[in-house]
Motif scaffolding. Structure first.
Motif, PDB file in Angstrom:
ATOM      1  N   PHE A 110      15.146 -31.747 118.569  1.00  0.00           N
ATOM      2  CA  PHE A 110      16.008 -31.464 119.720  1.00  0.00           C
ATOM      3  C   PHE A 110      17.372 -30.968 119.252  1.00  0.00           C
ATOM      4  O   PHE A 110      17.904 -29.992 119.782  1.00  0.00           O
ATOM      5  CB  PHE A 110      16.148 -32.742 120.553  1.00  0.00           C
ATOM      6  N   MET A 111      17.917 -31.613 118.237  1.00  0.00           N
ATOM      7  CA  MET A 111      19.244 -31.235 117.752  1.00  0.00           C
ATOM      8  C   MET A 111      19.227 -29.839 117.138  1.00  0.00           C
ATOM      9  O   MET A 111      20.228 -29.111 117.189  1.00  0.00           O
ATOM     10  CB  MET A 111      19.754 -32.257 116.729  1.00  0.00           C
ATOM     11  N   PHE A 112      18.086 -29.465 116.563  1.00  0.00           N
ATOM     12  CA  PHE A 112      17.974 -28.120 115.991  1.00  0.00           C
ATOM     13  C   PHE A 112      18.118 -27.044 117.058  1.00  0.00           C
ATOM     14  O   PHE A 112      18.559 -25.936 116.780  1.00  0.00           O
ATOM     15  CB  PHE A 112      16.626 -27.971 115.255  1.00  0.00           C
ATOM     16  N   LEU A 113      17.728 -27.401 118.285  1.00  0.00           N
ATOM     17  CA  LEU A 113      17.877 -26.441 119.390  1.00  0.00           C
ATOM     18  C   LEU A 113      19.346 -26.108 119.634  1.00  0.00           C
ATOM     19  O   LEU A 113      19.685 -25.064 120.167  1.00  0.00           O
ATOM     20  CB  LEU A 113      17.261 -27.011 120.674  1.00  0.00           C
ATOM     21  N   PHE A 114      20.203 -27.066 119.279  1.00  0.00           N
ATOM     22  CA  PHE A 114      21.649 -26.871 119.494  1.00  0.00           C
ATOM     23  C   PHE A 114      22.368 -26.817 118.132  1.00  0.00           C
ATOM     24  O   PHE A 114      23.359 -27.501 117.920  1.00  0.00           O
ATOM     25  CB  PHE A 114      22.216 -27.992 120.360  1.00  0.00           C
ATOM     26  N   TYR A 115      21.795 -26.060 117.264  1.00  0.00           N
ATOM     27  CA  TYR A 115      22.262 -25.992 115.889  1.00  0.00           C
ATOM     28  C   TYR A 115      23.764 -25.680 115.799  1.00  0.00           C
ATOM     29  O   TYR A 115      24.496 -26.266 115.010  1.00  0.00           O
ATOM     30  CB  TYR A 115      21.443 -24.912 115.167  1.00  0.00           C
ATOM     31  N   GLU A 116      24.194 -24.755 116.655  1.00  0.00           N
ATOM     32  CA  GLU A 116      25.587 -24.285 116.586  1.00  0.00           C
ATOM     33  C   GLU A 116      26.574 -25.301 117.162  1.00  0.00           C
ATOM     34  O   GLU A 116      27.727 -25.337 116.775  1.00  0.00           O
ATOM     35  CB  GLU A 116      25.727 -22.968 117.385  1.00  0.00           C
ATOM     36  N   ASN A 117      26.094 -26.059 118.103  1.00  0.00           N
ATOM     37  CA  ASN A 117      27.018 -26.919 118.872  1.00  0.00           C
ATOM     38  C   ASN A 117      26.599 -28.393 118.792  1.00  0.00           C
ATOM     39  O   ASN A 117      26.747 -29.147 119.758  1.00  0.00           O
ATOM     40  CB  ASN A 117      26.999 -26.411 120.324  1.00  0.00           C
ATOM     41  N   ALA A 118      26.054 -28.801 117.651  1.00  0.00           N
ATOM     42  CA  ALA A 118      25.425 -30.117 117.506  1.00  0.00           C
ATOM     43  C   ALA A 118      26.376 -31.283 117.800  1.00  0.00           C
ATOM     44  O   ALA A 118      25.999 -32.250 118.475  1.00  0.00           O
ATOM     45  CB  ALA A 118      24.862 -30.253 116.102  1.00  0.00           C
ATOM     46  N   SER A 119      27.624 -31.205 117.328  1.00  0.00           N
ATOM     47  CA  SER A 119      28.546 -32.341 117.489  1.00  0.00           C
ATOM     48  C   SER A 119      28.857 -32.602 118.964  1.00  0.00           C
ATOM     49  O   SER A 119      28.916 -33.742 119.411  1.00  0.00           O
ATOM     50  CB  SER A 119      29.833 -32.117 116.690  1.00  0.00           C
ATOM     51  N   ASN A 120      29.065 -31.492 119.711  1.00  0.00           N
ATOM     52  CA  ASN A 120      29.352 -31.640 121.144  1.00  0.00           C
ATOM     53  C   ASN A 120      28.156 -32.211 121.894  1.00  0.00           C
ATOM     54  O   ASN A 120      28.302 -33.080 122.744  1.00  0.00           O
ATOM     55  CB  ASN A 120      29.724 -30.289 121.748  1.00  0.00           C
ATOM     56  N   ILE A 121      26.990 -31.683 121.578  1.00  0.00           N
ATOM     57  CA  ILE A 121      25.768 -32.150 122.234  1.00  0.00           C
ATOM     58  C   ILE A 121      25.541 -33.634 121.909  1.00  0.00           C
ATOM     59  O   ILE A 121      25.143 -34.424 122.761  1.00  0.00           O
ATOM     60  CB  ILE A 121      24.555 -31.312 121.784  1.00  0.00           C
ATOM     61  N   PHE A 122      25.817 -33.983 120.663  1.00  0.00           N
ATOM     62  CA  PHE A 122      25.647 -35.387 120.231  1.00  0.00           C
ATOM     63  C   PHE A 122      26.501 -36.320 121.092  1.00  0.00           C
ATOM     64  O   PHE A 122      26.029 -37.345 121.585  1.00  0.00           O
ATOM     65  CB  PHE A 122      26.013 -35.500 118.741  1.00  0.00           C
ATOM     66  N   LEU A 123      27.758 -35.928 121.285  1.00  0.00           N
ATOM     67  CA  LEU A 123      28.653 -36.758 122.104  1.00  0.00           C
ATOM     68  C   LEU A 123      28.151 -36.836 123.549  1.00  0.00           C
ATOM     69  O   LEU A 123      28.167 -37.904 124.172  1.00  0.00           O
ATOM     70  CB  LEU A 123      30.081 -36.207 122.054  1.00  0.00           C
ATOM     71  N   ASP A 124      27.666 -35.703 124.067  1.00  0.00           N
ATOM     72  CA  ASP A 124      27.148 -35.701 125.445  1.00  0.00           C
ATOM     73  C   ASP A 124      25.964 -36.659 125.581  1.00  0.00           C
ATOM     74  O   ASP A 124      25.891 -37.441 126.534  1.00  0.00           O
ATOM     75  CB  ASP A 124      26.688 -34.286 125.841  1.00  0.00           C
ATOM     76  N   ILE A 125      25.062 -36.585 124.631  1.00  0.00           N
ATOM     77  CA  ILE A 125      23.857 -37.429 124.719  1.00  0.00           C
ATOM     78  C   ILE A 125      24.231 -38.911 124.588  1.00  0.00           C
ATOM     79  O   ILE A 125      23.730 -39.758 125.340  1.00  0.00           O
ATOM     80  CB  ILE A 125      22.819 -37.005 123.652  1.00  0.00           C
ATOM     81  N   THR A 126      25.125 -39.223 123.667  1.00  0.00           N
ATOM     82  CA  THR A 126      25.526 -40.638 123.531  1.00  0.00           C
ATOM     83  C   THR A 126      26.238 -41.117 124.799  1.00  0.00           C
ATOM     84  O   THR A 126      26.093 -42.265 125.197  1.00  0.00           O
ATOM     85  CB  THR A 126      26.430 -40.850 122.299  1.00  0.00           C
ATOM     86  N   LEU A 127      26.981 -40.191 125.442  1.00  0.00           N
ATOM     87  CA  LEU A 127      27.628 -40.561 126.713  1.00  0.00           C
ATOM     88  C   LEU A 127      26.582 -40.878 127.778  1.00  0.00           C
ATOM     89  O   LEU A 127      26.708 -41.848 128.525  1.00  0.00           O
ATOM     90  CB  LEU A 127      28.539 -39.429 127.194  1.00  0.00           C
ATOM     91  N   ILE A 128      25.535 -40.059 127.827  1.00  0.00           N
ATOM     92  CA  ILE A 128      24.462 -40.295 128.814  1.00  0.00           C
ATOM     93  C   ILE A 128      23.778 -41.627 128.518  1.00  0.00           C
ATOM     94  O   ILE A 128      23.558 -42.454 129.416  1.00  0.00           O
ATOM     95  CB  ILE A 128      23.435 -39.142 128.794  1.00  0.00           C
ATOM     96  N   PHE A 129      23.475 -41.850 127.253  1.00  0.00           N
ATOM     97  CA  PHE A 129      22.831 -43.113 126.885  1.00  0.00           C
ATOM     98  C   PHE A 129      23.733 -44.312 127.193  1.00  0.00           C
ATOM     99  O   PHE A 129      23.270 -45.372 127.576  1.00  0.00           O
ATOM    100  CB  PHE A 129      22.464 -43.110 125.388  1.00  0.00           C
ATOM    101  N   SER A 130      25.041 -44.094 126.999  1.00  0.00           N
ATOM    102  CA  SER A 130      25.952 -45.228 127.253  1.00  0.00           C
ATOM    103  C   SER A 130      25.979 -45.562 128.749  1.00  0.00           C
ATOM    104  O   SER A 130      26.108 -46.722 129.121  1.00  0.00           O
ATOM    105  CB  SER A 130      27.348 -44.953 126.715  1.00  0.00           C
ATOM    106  N   ILE A 131      25.825 -44.532 129.603  1.00  0.00           N
ATOM    107  CA  ILE A 131      25.743 -44.814 131.055  1.00  0.00           C
ATOM    108  C   ILE A 131      24.547 -45.735 131.288  1.00  0.00           C
ATOM    109  O   ILE A 131      24.646 -46.753 131.970  1.00  0.00           O
ATOM    110  CB  ILE A 131      25.562 -43.506 131.872  1.00  0.00           C
ATOM    111  N   ALA A 132      23.420 -45.350 130.677  1.00  0.00           N
ATOM    112  CA  ALA A 132      22.206 -46.164 130.835  1.00  0.00           C
ATOM    113  C   ALA A 132      22.470 -47.590 130.342  1.00  0.00           C
ATOM    114  O   ALA A 132      22.122 -48.563 131.015  1.00  0.00           O
ATOM    115  CB  ALA A 132      21.060 -45.532 130.055  1.00  0.00           C
ATOM    116  N   ALA A 133      23.124 -47.715 129.186  1.00  0.00           N
ATOM    117  CA  ALA A 133      23.367 -49.045 128.606  1.00  0.00           C
ATOM    118  C   ALA A 133      24.230 -49.913 129.524  1.00  0.00           C
ATOM    119  O   ALA A 133      23.933 -51.093 129.740  1.00  0.00           O
ATOM    120  CB  ALA A 133      24.023 -48.899 127.240  1.00  0.00           C
ATOM    121  N   PHE A 134      25.284 -49.328 130.095  1.00  0.00           N
ATOM    122  CA  PHE A 134      26.178 -50.141 130.938  1.00  0.00           C
ATOM    123  C   PHE A 134      25.537 -50.476 132.288  1.00  0.00           C
ATOM    124  O   PHE A 134      25.791 -51.536 132.849  1.00  0.00           O
ATOM    125  CB  PHE A 134      27.532 -49.448 131.123  1.00  0.00           C
ATOM    126  N   ILE A 135      24.721 -49.559 132.786  1.00  0.00           N
ATOM    127  CA  ILE A 135      23.999 -49.866 134.031  1.00  0.00           C
ATOM    128  C   ILE A 135      23.008 -51.001 133.769  1.00  0.00           C
ATOM    129  O   ILE A 135      22.897 -51.947 134.547  1.00  0.00           O
ATOM    130  CB  ILE A 135      23.302 -48.607 134.604  1.00  0.00           C
TER     131      ILE A 135
END
Lengths: 542, 82
Positions: free
Chosen positions: A333-358
């Motif tokens: 999945f991360m390879f799909l966003f090869y150029e913008n991996a760090s930003n995508i990583f933060l977005d995904i962890t943010l989404i997961f963190s929503i799940a965690a707090f809910i």
């Protein structure tokens, strides 16, 4: 100890033979034919040995000296002090039907499912610690005999309209209920007792002290009035249903009886007679960090119930294994966003963190219900000295509210945020948005922080849970993310560090839930809190 | 330089997903078995009982009210008729 009439050896109750069998000469005796010298004199009381644990203050009756080296309740290997005592005879006893081997087999069936439970609970040596205990129960015999007059309503529909007809129903009732049972021991939670129920009281026998030979028996300490209203309520519920059924003969197919429990008791003249009884339970306590978890098996039917703590070690191993399993697809999945991996990583962890707090918020609410002491009538009476009348409707509505609304709302919110997030992300990848991407992340982080704060406040309000501060780690990581987004939103190293911190913070948050689950599964040895066990233990140790 | 970043990011995403999944596994496998008793149903298992109600008479009609059935109720009634 009960002595053999033939050789003087120790005779104990044999579960399979349903008789007392001599260990030495193998002679067998019917339980009612064996008495101690003093038992035949006093019909209401019997002589027994009460063992007291110096560690937790637990009291237990036993005829065998084996009890003197191990406390069944707190799992301490200690020398129990003993004294001869005269105890009031129970009216009935249901003898054990299931042997230890059968009990272990039944217990193994439920441990199979609990894959993250401590391995010790599946260890044959530990399982061998199951002890046969007679648990005191109140056995209520309820009668109803009266001419009643009750308010009712018949609801019917002709397809276009619903009609409600309010009526008064009169009739005669004559009913008997035998064996509405509730536990009479503070050691056993109502919940655990309900889960191993039912006991078939038609198998009950008149109590003879010799039935206890070879077994432990807990001392009854909950007064009969604590559960009397529950026995009356059950009989009243059945009576209401029967009135409704009977009215079908007159063409009333859907008659609802409007009658509170107190009114029903009056109308049906419901009366309960409590009798003391001893019911068979195979029991084991599992000790970990000064706390115990109880494993129980119904000694009559073999139905098993237990509170399974989660092994932290197993949880971590399972997490690592799943991490390895998820790693290849994540990498893909991360390879799909090869150029913008760090930003995508933060977005995904943010989404997961929503799940965690809910998850944190919803689970804390769920555990709050389980943690409520008031659900156990015996404990409530011990604590406040008044009979607790369970408000089934209130409890049900609270559960329904949580189940139907809060969870749906939380999941719905999560989905909405995820959709928005992915939309923005897509726009961001297509270079449609620039600054809006950061703006969105800030909004998302603020929202997340709100969820975490609400979760922490709610969690802090709960009994026992205020000492769990893992969610603070989650909150701190969010503050770091927020600061990073304000200071240098496009710095890829900061994005990665924020994502990693968020991940670790949420891990601590989820660990709080695991620890809280364990807190509820394991309890302090019962007598310490509930029966003045500290004082008893101090007296014994002096 | 990008490959190590990708590896680290993938590892933490996997870890994040893994511990959330593990939490659910722990909850499902360690939760006490649900009681078979349904909501509003009374449990008479193990109890010996004999409840006799006789000569029930409906003696008075106090009031009558009506309301329109919901769409679902109408559908159910229609299905029942069919």
């Amino acid at each position: 100890m009960f002595a053999c009439k033939n050789c003087g050896g120790n005779i104990i109750y044999d579960i399979k033979a349903h008789k007392l069998v001599c260990k030495i000469c193998k002679s067998s005796f019917a339980p009612e034919s064996v008495t101690k010298e003093n038992d035949s004199v006093d019909y209401d009381y019997f002589e027994t040995t009460i063992f007291t644990c110096p560690q937790c203050g637990a009291k237990i009756m036993c005829e065998d000296n084996e009890a003197s080296s191990f406390c069944t309740y707190c799992s301490s290997a200690t020398v129990l002090t003993s004294r001869i005592s005269k105890e009031k005879k129970p009216d009935y006893i249901i003898p054990f039907e299931k042997t230890k081997e059968e009990c272990i087999q039944e217990f193994k069936k439920i441990t199979k499912k609990a894959i993250l439970a401590p391995s010790e609970l599946k260890d044959e040596k530990i399982l061998d610690k199951f002890k046969a205990i007679y648990v005191p129960y109140w056995h209520y015999d309820v009668t109803q005999q009266n001419r009643f007059s009750v308010s009712a309503a018949e609801i019917y529909s002709d397809g276009n309209s619903n009609y409600t007809t309010y009526v008064k129903a009169e009739g005669d009732i004559d009913s008997k209920f035998e064996g509405i049972s509730r536990d009479a021991s503070y050691n056993f939670s109502d919940d655990l007792c309900e889960r191993i129920a039912p006991f078939f009281t038609s198998e009950k026998k008149k109590f003879y002290p010799s039935y206890l030979s070879g077994f432990y028996a807990d001392v009854s300490d909950v007064p009969s009035e604590v559960y009397e209203h529950e026995a009356l309520a059950l009989a009243n519920d059945v009576a209401r249903e029967m009135v409704s059924e009977e009215s079908k003969k007159d063409g009333y197919n859907n008659l609802k009886i409007y009658l509170s429990n107190d009114e029903a008791t009056k109308q049906f003249d419901t009366k309960a007679v409590p009798r003391k009884a001893l019911y068979p339970v195979w029991f084991m306590s599992f000790k970990q960090n000064k706390k115990v978890a109880y494993m129980t098996v119904n000694g009559q039917t073999g139905r098993a119930a237990s509170d399974f703590p989660v092994s932290i070690r197993k949880f971590l191993i399972a997490t690592l294994l799943l991490t390895l399993l998820f790693f290849p697809p994540s990498l893909g999945f991360m390879f799909l966003f090869y150029e913008n991996a760090s930003n995508i990583f933060l977005d995904i962890t943010l989404i997961f963190s929503i799940a965690a707090f809910i998850i944190y918020y919803v689970q804390m609410k769920m555990m709050q219900i389980r943690d409520a002491d008031s659900e156990d009538a015996g404990k409530f009476y011990k604590k406040y000295g008044v009979v607790y009348i369970k408000n089934k409707e209130k409890n049900e509505s609270v559960k329904k509210l949580i189940k139907d609304y809060i969870f749906d709302l939380a999941v719905g919110l999560m989905y909405v945020l995820m959709v928005i997030c992915f939309l923005w992300e897509t726009l961001s990848i297509l270079s449609v948005t620039g600054i809006m991407d950061v703006f969105f992340k800030i909004i998302l982080t603020f929202g997340n922080l709100g969820l975490a704060v609400i979760g922490f406040i709610r969690g802090g309000r709960l009994k026992n849970s205020s000492k769990f501060y893992g969610i603070l780690g989650g909150m701190l990581s969010l503050v770091f993310v927020l600061a990073g987004l304000f200071i240098a939103p496009s710095n890829k190293y900061l994005c990665i560090a924020s994502g990693i911190l968020l991940c670790l913070g949420c891990f601590l948050t989820i660990m709080d839930l695991i620890r809280y689950h364990n807190e509820l599964s394991m309890r302090q040895p019962p007598h310490l809190k509930r029966r003045g066990g500290d004082e008893i233990a101090d007296t014994v140790n002096m | 330089m990008r490959l190590p970043i990708l590896l680290i990011c993938s590892l933490f995403i996997s870890f994040f997903a893994a511990f959330i999944a593990c939490f659910f596994i722990a909850k499902i496998t360690s939760a006490p078995a649900k009681l078979k008793k349904e909501e509003g149903e009374f449990d008479l298992a193990g109890i010996k009982y004999d409840c006799k109600v006789k000569d029930v008479k409906i003696v008075s009609m106090a009031a009558m009210a009506f309301e329109k059935p919901s769409v679902t109720e109408k559908r159910l009634l229609k299905e029942k008729d069919e």
